[in-house]
Design a protein around this motif. Structure first.
Motif, PDB file in Angstrom:
ATOM      1  N   ASN A  41     -54.431 127.075  82.565  1.00 28.27           N
ATOM      2  CA  ASN A  41     -54.041 127.684  81.290  1.00 28.27           C
ATOM      3  C   ASN A  41     -54.616 126.938  80.073  1.00 28.27           C
ATOM      4  OD1 ASN A  41     -52.744 129.340  79.448  1.00 28.27           O
ATOM      5  ND2 ASN A  41     -50.784 128.253  79.579  1.00 28.27           N
ATOM      6  N   ARG A  99     -56.038 128.072  77.597  1.00 31.38           N
ATOM      7  CA  ARG A  99     -55.956 128.868  76.375  1.00 31.38           C
ATOM      8  C   ARG A  99     -54.854 128.336  75.442  1.00 31.38           C
ATOM      9  NH1 ARG A  99     -54.061 133.615  74.338  1.00 31.38           N
ATOM     10  NH2 ARG A  99     -52.521 133.796  75.990  1.00 31.38           N
ATOM     11  N   SER A 151     -52.420 125.555  76.722  1.00 29.81           N
ATOM     12  CA  SER A 151     -51.806 124.300  77.158  1.00 29.81           C
ATOM     13  C   SER A 151     -52.742 123.100  76.971  1.00 29.81           C
ATOM     14  CB  SER A 151     -51.406 124.412  78.629  1.00 29.81           C
ATOM     15  OG  SER A 151     -51.107 123.141  79.137  1.00 29.81           O
ATOM     16  N   THR A 196     -50.221 125.613  84.132  1.00 26.94           N
ATOM     17  CA  THR A 196     -50.606 126.393  85.315  1.00 26.94           C
ATOM     18  C   THR A 196     -50.256 127.875  85.201  1.00 26.94           C
ATOM     19  OG1 THR A 196     -48.490 126.102  86.411  1.00 26.94           O
ATOM     20  CG2 THR A 196     -50.114 124.370  86.765  1.00 26.94           C
ATOM     21  N   LYS A 197     -49.668 128.276  84.101  1.00 29.45           N
ATOM     22  CA  LYS A 197     -49.147 129.642  83.905  1.00 29.45           C
ATOM     23  C   LYS A 197     -47.988 129.942  84.851  1.00 29.45           C
ATOM     24  CE  LYS A 197     -53.387 131.749  82.129  1.00 29.45           C
ATOM     25  NZ  LYS A 197     -54.450 132.711  82.379  1.00 29.45           N
ATOM     26  N   HIS A 205     -44.020 131.954  82.701  1.00 31.20           N
ATOM     27  CA  HIS A 205     -44.627 133.153  82.106  1.00 31.20           C
ATOM     28  C   HIS A 205     -43.549 134.183  81.771  1.00 31.20           C
ATOM     29  CE1 HIS A 205     -44.169 134.062  86.371  1.00 31.20           C
ATOM     30  NE2 HIS A 205     -44.161 135.348  86.047  1.00 31.20           N
TER      31      HIS A 205
END
Lengths: 353, 162
Positions: free
Chosen positions: A124, A126, A128, B68-69, B72
């Motif tokens: 991530n 974008r 983080s 790490t998404k 969400h």
């Protein structure tokens, strides 16, 4: 210490028969909830931040020395045989920074709940900064080790004198800067800790990376004999290192004074560092070892032309750099939860500082 | 889908911590409040209790900082913010970032966990004897909040007038 004072409203009858509402404070209790610093990131993260910062700082100084074309003394052990390959050690004392960052990065992995999933940490970038840091450190480690390998390996086909090497060297230099800054941005990006949430923190970590990095390069070049104590390059290095220490001291002062005024939790964090349970880390670790000892010892070493004192000053400064990260990590107190603030407001529970 | 939220009426809460127990049992199978996704904050000396749970914020810091998404948003499920345990690496950045002290690190599973509305049927709501927690449409919650703020303002004005 924070105490809670409960304001109680009650009605009482006066001698004339009227009821009137009076207010009084009935209780003063200790409330330690808000002065507890965060417990999620501890010493392991401080080691990681330190090794990444110091390694990146030393690489920045090392590559600047390399670019300036400083003449080095021949080493007492110029070559070493490793698996049948003759390694040239001539540039090792200025290019070892990437090794330090490579050693530091696994400490971050050690701190993870599920360590084998560390490769997910780049998914991530974008939003983080942890993911961005993963990428920044990886690029620096790859290019930093490439530059180190080029200087070590004897293969002519690598064409070490080629001007094309300036490209990977430039990339490594930029990413070393990014790594040194990132160590501060990582903490700043968490937002909810007032002590960390300032652009002065990345600046402080950058100046600390440059001061510890330049000192580490002084020690490695002096220790291996690559530069002599009286050489011009060493004098420039020492002046540069002293300037970085002074700038770091000014930034630290600005950082602490601004954070003290930032919010209640920022104030508590600074208090915790300067007069609370972290006072030994601050006064002895950061101020004494990181600033006063090195400055005084370097001055004495210069006066008596004694390189041994410089080594003690260097080790002291490097230790101080670690305590700076440790102290700031351990003093991070989170903002008070808004609902708790509302309840305290609603019931007249006053925080007394 | 319309967003629903957990609405806490702190004045009804008796601090029994039933919500913590049922949350823990529902999510982990263990009756262990330290593994619950809801925590009751207490001011013991003055007898005030405040059940704290995730707000599923519009601008969620936990989602922003998660590398790490794993953390969400699910717009089709009450617009909730959830953590995918299969992606979570246990870095705990979300815990530090959350201004509401919310995601919790589960030391047994080694990942971060948070309220997921129990997939649309929050157990803390179902088992709260005094109905201190309710699961309502976001609009209704906003109305209640506005009402509460108006009442508070009225009280303050009354006090000021003496």
């Amino acid at each position: 210490m924070i105490s809670l004072t409960l304001i109680v409203h009650h009605e009482e009858q006066s001698s004339s028969g009227d009821y009137r509402v009076t207010t009084e404070s009935i209780q003063s209790t200790r409330m330690t909830k808000y002065v507890s610093p965060q417990q999620e990131w501890k010493e392991i993260i401080a080691i990681y931040l330190y090794l990444a910062g110091m390694g990146a700082g030393s690489f920045i100084i090392g590559i600047l020395i390399h670019w300036m074309g400083v003449t080095f003394n021949p080493l007492s052990i110029p070559f070493v045989d490793f698996l049948g390959v003759r390694l040239d050690l001539a540039k090792l004392p200025i290019f070892w920074g990437a090794i330090m960052v490579s050693i530091g990065a696994p400490f971050l992995i050690l701190d993870l709940g599920i360590k084998w999933r560390f490769m997910y940490a780049c998914l991530n970038p974008r939003t983080s900064w942890v993911a961005r840091g993963f990428i920044i450190l990886s690029v620096f480690i790859v290019f930093g080790l490439l530059i180190l390998a080029k200087s070590l390996l004897p293969f002519r086909w690598l064409n070490p004198e080629s001007g094309l090497w300036l490209i990977p060297e430039g990339i490594a230099f930029v990413f070393a800067f990014a790594t040194a800054l990132y160590t501060g941005i990582l903490l700043k990006a968490t937002k909810s800790v007032p002590l960390w949430n300032t652009p002065l923190l990345p600046l402080l970590f950058l100046t600390s990376a440059l001061s510890t990095g330049s000192m580490a390069i002084i020690l490695s070049t002096l220790g291996t004999g690559l530069l002599s104590y009286h050489s011009g390059a060493m004098k420039v290095l020492m002046i540069g290192e002293q300037i970085f220490v002074v700038i770091e001291g000014i930034v630290l002062y600005l950082f602490l004074s601004r954070r003290y005024k930032a919010s209640a939790q920022g104030k508590e964090s600074v208090r915790l560092l300067m007069t609370g349970k972290l006072r030994y880390v601050f006064w002895q670790g950061i101020i004494l070892l990181g600033f006063l000892f090195p400055i005084v010892l370097e001055w004495i070493s210069k006066y008596y032309q004694n390189s041994a004192l410089l080594f003690i000053a260097g080790l002291s400064l490097l230790t101080g750099g670690f305590f700076l990260r440790l102290g700031l990590i351990q003093a991070g107190i989170k903002d008070q939860i808004p609902m708790q603030r509302l309840v305290e407001f609603q019931y007249g529970i006053k925080r007394v500082d | 889908m319309e967003q629903k939220v957990l609405l806490v009426d702190q004045q009804k809460c008796t601090g029994c911590r039933q919500c913590e127990l049922v949350c823990s049992v529902y999510h982990t199978g263990a009756s262990n409040p330290s593994r619950s996704r809801v925590r009751v904050v207490k001011w013991e000396q003055v007898g005030i209790y405040l059940p704290m749970t995730c707000n599923h914020c519009e601008e969620a810091y936990c989602v922003e900082v998660c590398p790490t998404k794993a953390c969400h948003r699910e717009p089709d499920k009450d617009n909730r913010v959830v953590i995918d345990k299969k992606l979570c690496i246990g870095c705990r950045t979300c815990i530090i970032a959350c201004p509401f002290g919310q995601p919790f690190f589960d030391h047994q599973e080694r990942v971060t966990v948070k309220c997921d509305y129990c997939d649309g049927d929050p157990q803390c709501v179902a088992f709260c004897n005094v109905k201190a927690i309710s699961f309502v449409d976001a609009d209704r919650a906003q109305m209640a909040k506005k009402k509460e703020a108006a009442n508070r303002l009225a009280d303050l004005l009354k006090q000021a007038r003496g």
